[in-house]
Design an enzyme around this catalytic site. Structure first.
Site, short mmCIF file in Angstrom:
data_model
loop_
_atom_site.label_atom_id
_atom_site.label_comp_id
_atom_site.label_asym_id
_atom_site.label_seq_id
_atom_site.Cartn_x
_atom_site.Cartn_y
_atom_site.Cartn_z
N SER A 137 100.88 8.64 65.99
CA SER A 137 101.05 9.58 67.11
C SER A 137 100.65 8.88 68.40
CB SER A 137 100.16 10.81 66.92
OG SER A 137 100.16 11.60 68.09
N TYR A 151 92.05 14.18 65.24
CA TYR A 151 93.44 13.84 64.90
C TYR A 151 93.83 12.51 65.55
CZ TYR A 151 98.57 14.17 65.17
OH TYR A 151 99.91 13.91 65.09
P1 NAP Z 1 105.21 19.81 60.34
O1 NAP Z 1 106.46 20.36 60.90
O2 NAP Z 1 103.97 20.64 60.27
O3 NAP Z 1 105.52 19.22 58.89
C1 NAP Z 1 104.46 18.64 58.18
C2 NAP Z 1 104.94 18.25 56.80
O4 NAP Z 1 103.85 17.59 56.15
C3 NAP Z 1 105.32 19.43 55.94
O5 NAP Z 1 106.36 19.06 55.08
C4 NAP Z 1 104.04 19.68 55.13
O6 NAP Z 1 104.28 20.28 53.86
C5 NAP Z 1 103.58 18.26 54.93
N1 NAP Z 1 102.16 18.17 54.61
C6 NAP Z 1 101.10 18.59 55.35
N2 NAP Z 1 99.97 18.31 54.71
C7 NAP Z 1 100.32 17.74 53.53
C8 NAP Z 1 99.60 17.25 52.43
N3 NAP Z 1 98.26 17.31 52.39
N4 NAP Z 1 100.28 16.72 51.39
C9 NAP Z 1 101.62 16.67 51.40
N5 NAP Z 1 102.37 17.11 52.43
C10 NAP Z 1 101.72 17.64 53.48
O7 NAP Z 1 104.75 18.50 61.16
P2 NAP Z 1 105.56 17.38 61.95
O8 NAP Z 1 105.40 17.67 63.39
O9 NAP Z 1 106.90 17.17 61.38
O10 NAP Z 1 104.61 16.15 61.65
C11 NAP Z 1 104.99 15.08 60.80
C12 NAP Z 1 104.14 13.88 61.18
O11 NAP Z 1 104.38 13.56 62.55
C13 NAP Z 1 102.64 14.13 61.05
O12 NAP Z 1 102.02 12.97 60.51
C14 NAP Z 1 102.20 14.35 62.49
O13 NAP Z 1 100.86 14.01 62.69
C15 NAP Z 1 103.15 13.42 63.22
N6 NAP Z 1 103.32 13.72 64.65
C16 NAP Z 1 103.87 14.91 65.04
C17 NAP Z 1 103.99 15.17 66.41
C18 NAP Z 1 104.58 16.44 66.94
O14 NAP Z 1 104.45 16.72 68.17
N7 NAP Z 1 105.21 17.27 66.13
C19 NAP Z 1 103.57 14.22 67.34
C20 NAP Z 1 103.00 13.04 66.88
C21 NAP Z 1 102.90 12.80 65.53
P3 NAP Z 1 104.11 21.86 53.60
O15 NAP Z 1 104.66 22.56 54.80
O16 NAP Z 1 104.90 22.06 52.35
O17 NAP Z 1 102.65 22.12 53.47
#
Ligand code: NAP
Length: 242
Positions: A137, A151
């Site tokens: 991130s 985080y």
């Molecule tokens: P999201 O929409 O909340 O999706 C998260 C995914 O991770 C879901 O499939 C969830 O599964 C899964 N997950 C969460 N905890 C888990 C665990 N303990 N074991 C297995 N699966 C798990 O989030 P996202 O925004 O796509 O984020 C994906 C990645 O991008 C993360 O690493 C996040 O830190 C990073 N990121 C996101 C942003 C942003 O602004 N969105 C910015 C920077 C970095 P379930 O729903 O089935 O629990």
């Protein structure tokens, strides 16, 4: 593996957001192992879309912070060409003064220990050249003071891990990269108690808008490709300039 064989890709956190976007983009070219924690309906919907695009799909429900669950998950994966190490969480916005041990334990168990174990086990399944992309991130650079410093620190650990693992595996032909998304429009913000956060903070982005999950998935897919054949142990930012 012959040139015509489809490659195999594991994506953690594939039931929603960036992981789901990666799965849908990869489906024409890869057979997919799609991990998620609890959202069966989301995972089934991604699976259906990917199968319609020609992929063989195996859903793997497992919490990446549970070592036994991870071991069972990897037992179901014969071999891999690539891994998108994407599962991650945020916690509710709060200053460090308000953190307790449980919050920090959960954050680091999922975002750091889980991600390191996934990368370790994915690399062990690569019997030739391979690629691991860790999802970090921009918070690793910004620090996220007053929001979620824990985080941000967990993602900084992922960038350091990327450099170290990339160095370790380079001679084996396995590349390791990380991607630092910025403000991306997914459900992670609502899960952290801040629905609409990406839109609300979009004015801080030089491009004046939040990014989409697909806008992160595309660079990740590039990093998996031969176009990135001389890239390892480093990261790219996908932040709209922030
Ligand atoms: P999201 O929409 O909340 O999706 C998260 C995914 O991770 C879901 O499939 C969830 O599964 C899964 N997950 C969460 N905890 C888990 C665990 N303990 N074991 C297995 N699966 C798990 O989030 P996202 O925004 O796509 O984020 C994906 C990645 O991008 C993360 O690493 C996040 O830190 C990073 N990121 C996101 C942003 C942003 O602004 N969105 C910015 C920077 C970095 P379930 O729903 O089935 O629990």
């Amino acid at each position: 593996m012959t040139d015509t064989a489809r490659k195999t890709l594991l994506i953690t956190g594939a039931s929603a957001g960036i992981g789901a976007a990666c799965a849908r983009l990869a489906a024409p070219d890869y057979d997919l192992y799609l991990n998620y924690r609890s959202d069966d309906a989301g995972a089934e919907a991604v699976k259906a879309d990917c199968e319609a695009a020609g992929a063989k799909v195996t859903l793997l429900r497992a919490d990446v912070s549970d070592p036994q669950a991870l071991a069972r998950m990897f037992d179901q994966i014969p071999r891999l060409d690539a891994c998108i190490n994407n599962a991650g969480i945020v916690a509710p916005t709060a200053p460090v003064a308000a953190y307790d041990h449980d919050r920090l334990r959960q954050m680091f168990d999922v975002n750091v220990i889980g991600a390191i174990m996934v990368a370790r086990d994915a690399a062990a399944k690569m019997d030739g050249p391979g690629v691991i992309v860790n999802v970090s991130s921009a918070a690793a650079r910004l620090g996220s003071g007053g929001q979620y410093v824990d985080y941000a620190a967990s993602k900084a650990a992922i960038d350091t891990f990327t450099k170290g693992l990339g160095d370790e595996l380079a001679a084996d032909g396995i590349r390791v990269m990380s991607v630092r998304p910025g403000l991306i429009d997914t459900e992670i913000h609502a899960k952290g108690g801040e629905p609409g956060r990406a839109q609300r903070l979009a004015h801080m982005v030089p491009m004046r808008r939040e990014g989409s999950a697909e806008e992160v998935a595309r660079p990740i897919l590039f990093l998996l490709s031969d176009g990135a054949s001389y890239m390892t142990g480093s990261f790219i930012e996908v932040t709209g300039g922030r």
